[in-house]
Design a protein around this motif. Structure first.
Motif, PDB file in Angstrom:
ATOM      1  N   GLN A  53      16.314  30.104  33.368  1.00  0.00           N
ATOM      2  CA  GLN A  53      17.497  30.330  32.587  1.00  0.00           C
ATOM      3  C   GLN A  53      17.354  30.340  31.081  1.00  0.00           C
ATOM      4  OE1 GLN A  53      20.664  28.728  34.404  1.00  0.00           O
ATOM      5  NE2 GLN A  53      19.934  29.170  37.069  1.00  0.00           N
ATOM      6  N   VAL A  54      16.912  29.244  30.566  1.00  0.00           N
ATOM      7  CA  VAL A  54      17.358  29.294  28.943  1.00  0.00           C
ATOM      8  C   VAL A  54      16.356  30.295  28.868  1.00  0.00           C
ATOM      9  CG1 VAL A  54      16.111  27.891  27.198  1.00  0.00           C
ATOM     10  CG2 VAL A  54      17.366  26.548  29.381  1.00  0.00           C
ATOM     11  N   MET A  55      15.349  30.643  29.334  1.00  0.00           N
ATOM     12  CA  MET A  55      13.938  31.149  28.706  1.00  0.00           C
ATOM     13  C   MET A  55      15.213  33.041  28.219  1.00  0.00           C
ATOM     14  SD  MET A  55      11.827  33.156  27.616  1.00  0.00           S
ATOM     15  CE  MET A  55      10.448  31.836  27.874  1.00  0.00           C
TER      16      MET A  55
ATOM     17  N   LYS B  69      10.997  29.319  20.960  1.00  0.00           N
ATOM     18  CA  LYS B  69      13.008  28.541  20.909  1.00  0.00           C
ATOM     19  C   LYS B  69      12.335  29.109  19.309  1.00  0.00           C
ATOM     20  CE  LYS B  69      16.488  26.282  21.264  1.00  0.00           C
ATOM     21  NZ  LYS B  69      17.643  24.996  21.603  1.00  0.00           N
ATOM     22  N   ASP B  70      11.935  27.474  18.399  1.00  0.00           N
ATOM     23  CA  ASP B  70      11.542  27.593  17.598  1.00  0.00           C
ATOM     24  C   ASP B  70      10.889  28.585  16.708  1.00  0.00           C
ATOM     25  OD1 ASP B  70      12.568  24.782  18.120  1.00  0.00           O
ATOM     26  OD2 ASP B  70      11.120  23.527  18.203  1.00  0.00           O
ATOM     27  N   THR B  71       9.701  29.209  17.361  1.00  0.00           N
ATOM     28  CA  THR B  71       9.243  30.331  16.441  1.00  0.00           C
ATOM     29  C   THR B  71      10.135  31.634  16.479  1.00  0.00           C
ATOM     30  OG1 THR B  71       6.794  29.779  17.041  1.00  0.00           O
ATOM     31  CG2 THR B  71       6.964  32.032  16.547  1.00  0.00           C
ATOM     32  N   MET B  72      10.579  31.895  17.418  1.00  0.00           N
ATOM     33  CA  MET B  72      11.891  33.054  17.139  1.00  0.00           C
ATOM     34  C   MET B  72      12.495  32.429  15.907  1.00  0.00           C
ATOM     35  SD  MET B  72      12.698  33.629  21.029  1.00  0.00           S
ATOM     36  CE  MET B  72      13.413  35.370  20.670  1.00  0.00           C
ATOM     37  N   GLN B  73      13.554  31.097  16.147  1.00  0.00           N
ATOM     38  CA  GLN B  73      14.255  30.768  15.245  1.00  0.00           C
ATOM     39  C   GLN B  73      14.284  30.985  13.050  1.00  0.00           C
ATOM     40  OE1 GLN B  73      16.105  27.567  17.209  1.00  0.00           O
ATOM     41  NE2 GLN B  73      17.868  28.451  16.522  1.00  0.00           N
ATOM     42  N   ARG B  74      13.091  30.170  13.783  1.00  0.00           N
ATOM     43  CA  ARG B  74      11.996  30.354  12.224  1.00  0.00           C
ATOM     44  C   ARG B  74      11.895  32.236  11.712  1.00  0.00           C
ATOM     45  NH1 ARG B  74       9.804  25.965  13.728  1.00  0.00           N
ATOM     46  NH2 ARG B  74       7.500  26.984  14.252  1.00  0.00           N
TER      47      ARG B  74
ATOM     48  N   THR C  83      15.498  35.597  25.528  1.00  0.00           N
ATOM     49  CA  THR C  83      15.655  37.096  25.119  1.00  0.00           C
ATOM     50  C   THR C  83      16.268  37.364  24.372  1.00  0.00           C
ATOM     51  OG1 THR C  83      16.380  37.222  27.110  1.00  0.00           O
ATOM     52  CG2 THR C  83      14.040  36.686  26.921  1.00  0.00           C
ATOM     53  N   GLN C  84      18.255  36.955  24.688  1.00  0.00           N
ATOM     54  CA  GLN C  84      19.097  37.467  24.284  1.00  0.00           C
ATOM     55  C   GLN C  84      19.488  37.348  22.794  1.00  0.00           C
ATOM     56  OE1 GLN C  84      22.398  37.058  27.059  1.00  0.00           O
ATOM     57  NE2 GLN C  84      20.941  38.191  29.258  1.00  0.00           N
ATOM     58  N   HIS C  85      18.574  35.718  21.970  1.00  0.00           N
ATOM     59  CA  HIS C  85      18.625  35.059  20.705  1.00  0.00           C
ATOM     60  C   HIS C  85      19.770  34.559  20.926  1.00  0.00           C
ATOM     61  CE1 HIS C  85      15.551  38.386  19.489  1.00  0.00           C
ATOM     62  NE2 HIS C  85      16.782  39.604  19.626  1.00  0.00           N
ATOM     63  N   ARG C  86      20.558  33.664  21.821  1.00  0.00           N
ATOM     64  CA  ARG C  86      21.004  32.724  22.285  1.00  0.00           C
ATOM     65  C   ARG C  86      20.400  31.571  22.182  1.00  0.00           C
ATOM     66  NH1 ARG C  86      24.028  34.463  27.580  1.00  0.00           N
ATOM     67  NH2 ARG C  86      25.036  32.391  27.077  1.00  0.00           N
ATOM     68  N   TYR C  87      20.326  30.860  21.603  1.00  0.00           N
ATOM     69  CA  TYR C  87      19.822  29.408  21.245  1.00  0.00           C
ATOM     70  C   TYR C  87      20.230  28.182  21.558  1.00  0.00           C
ATOM     71  CZ  TYR C  87      16.710  33.019  18.763  1.00  0.00           C
ATOM     72  OH  TYR C  87      16.097  33.975  18.202  1.00  0.00           O
ATOM     73  N   THR C  88      21.564  28.507  21.534  1.00  0.00           N
ATOM     74  CA  THR C  88      22.416  27.096  21.549  1.00  0.00           C
ATOM     75  C   THR C  88      21.738  26.234  22.824  1.00  0.00           C
ATOM     76  OG1 THR C  88      23.709  28.399  22.911  1.00  0.00           O
ATOM     77  CG2 THR C  88      24.767  28.572  20.454  1.00  0.00           C
TER      78      THR C  88
END
Length: 793
Positions: free
Chosen positions: A222-224, A256-261, A228-233
């Motif tokens: 579910q987190v994954m 997750k960290d890579t996508m945010q950076r 994919t919808q750019h929801r990082y909370t």
């Protein structure tokens, strides 16, 4: 129990099955097979998809860095910096190539990966072309490559990377969902079979399978899906587990960290660009009217005035100077914050610097009945450092001392310190007998936007940036800054910066330059603003220069190309003009052999380092920032025209004329025009009134066309120009109305702006009538019958 939890899922299953005994042998075999299958599939998923996701994230960051480097090369000012950028680009390319080569093709991704590898090679070839053009100072070529080839290819490559990342994520999610379903089905079968074998094992097996396998995998899946919808909370759990679930959770955390950076890096690049554009626009919009205000004020002070009038005009000049200092503080703070402020290393005389600084603040000190004292110190040698920034710190200290003192002395001195390490430092100190500072407030004194308390801001004013900028300047010069104080007794501010000792022949100290006397020299003044042309013309004519004017770069070009009596001795060029701007006009002139050696000096409100570099790159010989400082103007002209004529010693002018009394009205304020009338001959003033009336009539017709066509850009241009024209002519209602329309257009309130703009033409009509009424004897007959396209005026 803790040690058991740290075991792999397989071993935990074996322990559970062994407890069920011989009767559960078949259950053990089935469970072993199922869990081994799940484990194998998850390992494949983690080793391929998760690894690819991480590598794609790294490649995206490297690609973003390459894009930023390619953009940044246009801002570099030295060839060494450009070559350094090229070297870094080569390193990034090697890293990106290695990252792409490590990708594992999955289900038809080989073509995508091959295409990405080909695209990145072409992209870095273009980046090298940009650097090559920049190092040859072909900024226009580099900019064309950047916008026409590099940016589209960078966008295409980013899109390809995004498609590859999305396909990897989708496959990852689909596989996780399939494995979750397989696991749940296996658990159901195992539970049913174990019910027949051993009822006591049902609860234990269900609990173990649900809490240790199914629930964590479902949560991570579910987190994954949300990632994919750019929801990082969401918080990723199970990171401390040492089994396969913990491995998957940690891989998901890295992903997750890579996508945010990656997204933060892209956002920061856009923010830097927006900030740079904003500062350039603010500088231009504020400095342009401020140039006219301060120029007219200085010209007025050169004519006879009553004591009250002179006092008021001097206050206007000081207010304008304070506004300019505030603008410079904000721009300096922004440049320091962005790491773009550069420290110079030039020879200077400390005693001369100290004298010039005290001369600048001496008048303010006298007004408050304060005494400036230069404390005696041993004579200092000529030093090497940044005299401008040292002066900036001293002036800030002295201004604060004057601001917060009501009586007594203010002392200032400089001395040279040479510690045992043989490095030399210039030490400066300013002390006062003012209000002082509480000890607990000293800690916040050098922070940006800070003053000792809110009441200080209300009583004394200021932005709170001066001391913060001084601290950062001192640190940039390899030094430090500090203060000590006793409430009610005064304060002492000091700085210490690293300098060198100049062993070459000392330079001759310079004095304040009065208007020089040029003989038989012609200059061409190019500016689209009538008031700015008038102010600059008045200044230049003080130096006996013959001044011609042009309203745009195109008009200046045509005037020069069709000149029958030779060329001009110098050209003073604004940058932002209609038809053809100053940079384009300069480039066009430099293409002609006969104009290659004419000095061209930029006179513009755009004063950022990048703007100055653009002027020099276009072929200009110098840069003067608006508001124009007379001393800088004379120095620039003396440097530029020194070879053209013999310059006798300058004499100060004292011819001054009093302004007319204030007269305010809702529609028109006659004071600016009355003051202008006192400064000029009747023929010249009549010509200016004629130009003003014609300009208003022309703008009214152009506004009608813009309103009829719904042309938003044209409406914005005309209202923006009218703000300056009307404001400097005292047409207060028209200027206010244009400001409102411009602000609405800036806020994208197009319908409201066009509705309000309907009032512009009637307001122009009434303004023209008022001007003709007040200056009836000067208004030419042909301008009194000005007509609009619809005959309404």
């Amino acid at each position: 129990m803790r040690q058991v939890q740290n075991l792999s899922i397989t071993l935990q299953s074996v322990i559970l099955v062994s407890l069920m005994g011989v009767l559960a042998l078949s259950l053990t075999a089935l469970s072993q097979y199922t869990l081994n299958s799940v484990d194998r599939n998850y390992r494949i998923l983690l080793n391929q998809d998760a690894r690819n996701a991480i590598l794609i994230g790294q490649a995206s960051m490297q690609l973003s860095e390459a894009g930023l480097l390619a953009f940044s090369v246009l801002t570099e000012q030295t060839e060494a910096a450009m070559e350094s950028t090229r070297h870094r680009l080569n390193q990034v390319q090697m890293q990106l190539t290695e990252t792409i080569s490590r990708l594992t093709p999955i289900e038809g991704q080989q073509a995508q990966i091959t295409d990405i590898a080909t695209q990145q090679r072409g992209l870095f070839e273009l980046s090298n072309q940009i650097v090559d053009a920049a190092t040859r100072w072909r900024g226009d070529t580099a900019l064309n490559i950047l916008h026409q080839e590099f940016t589209p290819q960078l966008t295409a490559l980013q899109t390809s990377m995004a498609d590859l990342r999305n396909s990897t994520i989708n496959r990852y999610q689909s596989s996780a969902r399939s494995l979750s379903n397989t696991t749940e089905a296996s658990l159901s079968a195992t539970t049913l079979f174990s019910t027949l074998v051993l009822l006591s094992g049902i609860a234990l097996a269900a609990y173990f399978s649900t809490t240790r396998i199914a629930r964590p995998i479902s949560q991570l899946t579910q987190v994954m899906s949300r990632l994919t919808q750019h929801r990082y909370t969401d918080t990723i759990n199970y990171l401390d587990r040492q089994d396969e679930v913990g491995l998957m959770a940690r891989a998901l955390q890295v992903f997750k960290d890579t996508m945010q950076r990656s997204e933060e890096l892209e956002a920061s690049a856009q923010a830097v660009k927006a900030k740079s554009e904003f500062l350039a626009n603010v500088s231009h919009e504020v400095r342009t009217p401020l140039n006219a205000i301060m120029g007219l004020t200085r010209l007025t002070l050169k004519h006879p005035l009553s004591e009250d009038q002179r006092s008021r005009v001097e206050k206007v000049e000081r207010a304008g100077q304070h506004l300019l200092e505030t603008i410079n503080d904000l721009l300096d703070f922004s440049k320091i914050d962005a790491g773009k402020l550069r420290i110079e290393h030039t020879p200077f005389c400390p005693q001369q610097l100290l004298s010039e600084v005290t001369l600048l603040v001496e008048q303010r000190a006298r007004e408050k009945h304060l005494t400036l004292v230069q404390a005696p110190q041993p004579e200092l040698p000529q030093l090497i450092g940044d005299p401008l920034r040292v002066s900036q710190i001293l002036i800030n200290f002295l201004n604060n001392a004057i601001k917060f003192s009501n009586s007594g002395n203010i002392y200032v001195f400089l001395r040279l310190d040479t510690p045992s390490n043989a490095e030399s430092y210039l030490y400066g100190e300013v002390g006062d007998q003012g209000i002082g500072i509480e000890p607990e407030q000293l800690e916040r004194l050098f922070l940006p936007f800070e003053q000792v308390d809110a009441s200080t801001t209300r009583q004394y004013g200021g932005t709170g940036l001066g001391l913060s900028i001084s601290r950062q300047l001192a640190e940039l010069m390899g030094g430090e800054i500090g203060a000590s104080s006793q409430p009610g007794k005064g304060s002492t501010f000091w700085f210490r910066v690293r300098v060198g000792i100049n062993t070459s022949e000392p330079a001759t100290p310079g004095d304040v330059i009065l208007p020089p006397r040029f003989a038989s020299l012609r200059v061409l003044l190019v500016d689209d603003n009538e008031m700015n042309r008038m102010v600059a013309t008045e200044m230049l004519e003080q130096a006996n220069l013959e001044v011609d004017t042009a309203c745009s770069g195109l008009e200046a070009l045509e005037k020069l190309l069709h000149s029958d009596d030779g060329t001009y001795d110098a050209i003073l060029m604004d940058l932002m003009m209609p038809e053809m701007d100053g940079l384009q006009a300069t480039r066009e002139l430099r293409r002609h052999e006969r104009f290659k050696h004419i000095p061209i000096i930029a006179m513009t409100a755009r004063a950022q380092p990048d703007d100055i570099q653009l002027c020099l790159s276009a072929g200009m010989n110098g840069h003067l920032a608006k508001p124009i400082d007379e001393q800088q103007l004379w120095r620039m002209l003396l440097d530029t025209l020194s070879g053209a004529t013999n310059l006798p010693e300058a004499e100060a002018e004292a011819a001054q004329a009093p302004p007319a009394p204030n007269h305010h009205a809702d529609l028109i304020d006659l004071e600016p025009l009355n003051r202008m009338q006192k400064l000029m001959t009747p023929a010249r003033f009549s010509h200016i009134i004629d130009l003003l009336l014609r300009e208003l009539g022309s703008r009214s017709n152009q506004l009608k066309d813009a309103l009829h066509a719904g042309d938003r850009e044209s409406l914005h241009q005309h209202t923006h120009d009218l703000i300056s024209i009307a404001g400097q002519s005292g047409l207060t209602r028209l200027a206010s109305l244009c400001e409102e329309v411009t602000e609405m257009l800036r806020r994208n309130l197009g319908d409201e702006a066009f509705a309000l703009a309907e009032e512009l033409r009637p307001t122009i009509h009434h303004s023209i009538q008022s001007l003709e009424h007040h200056f009836d004897d000067l208004t030419p007959a042909n301008t009194k019958t000005l007509e609009l396209n619809d005959g309404s005026l």
